[in-house]
Design a protein around this motif. Sequence first.
Motif: not given
Length: 253
Positions: A40-41, A37, A44, A70, A81, A64
Amino acid sequence: MDYAAALLAQTRAFGELFRVGDPELAIPTCPEWNLNQLFRHFGRGNRWSAQIVADQMDGPLDPREVAGGKPPAETTAAIDWLNDGAQVVLDAVAKTGPDTPVWTFLGPRPASWWVRRRLHEATVHRADAALALGGEFTLALELAADGIGELLDLLPAVVARNADALPLADGQSVHLHATDDGLGSAGEWTIGRPTGTDTVRWAHEHGKATVALRGCARDLFLVATRRVPVADTDITVFGDAAVWQKWVEHTAF
């Protein structure tokens, strides 16, 4: 300082921690998050800020709605990524123009503001991951010092968010003093709430304060960003330690 190069380097270092860590590893400094998490935080967030810059937005973006927000499931692809996202920030700033005003937490600022902001998001979250993995967290002297200054530059947003509980009482002050060689005045920070005001200001200066912390820049960075308590460092505290504790409790960003 070359913020662009530092952003890429810190992002790569964070990715390598993710490569060797358990995705389900709990992150004590970010309660209720695991390593996946956290990864990803941060990843993103780079694309989120890049989209704000690229679209020259005058308000925040719904997370979102982040394009490509993602990561892939496979670890190596996810790290690619992550690293690509840092470059996306730099490309967006270059294409939009570093001086072009865009939305930030502090109101309109030049697009290049986001490079420094994302750099120190990287340093802080790399610390989160390194500490959770039980490894040593090192940070170049100049980066640690700049990270403290960048955090203090966010004070207007912090104060606005905590308007009912300001981090300093009327007339109180905090002084941070880095003991490393070579920083000079850039290694001292005095933060105060002038008597009779609801504002908190800071400057690179030496002086007496209600509470003072003296230690290496890396340790000061970690305690200022709420990553470790003072007791777990070699920092020496002078004055009213309760003032520092209140400061820490009311300066989450």
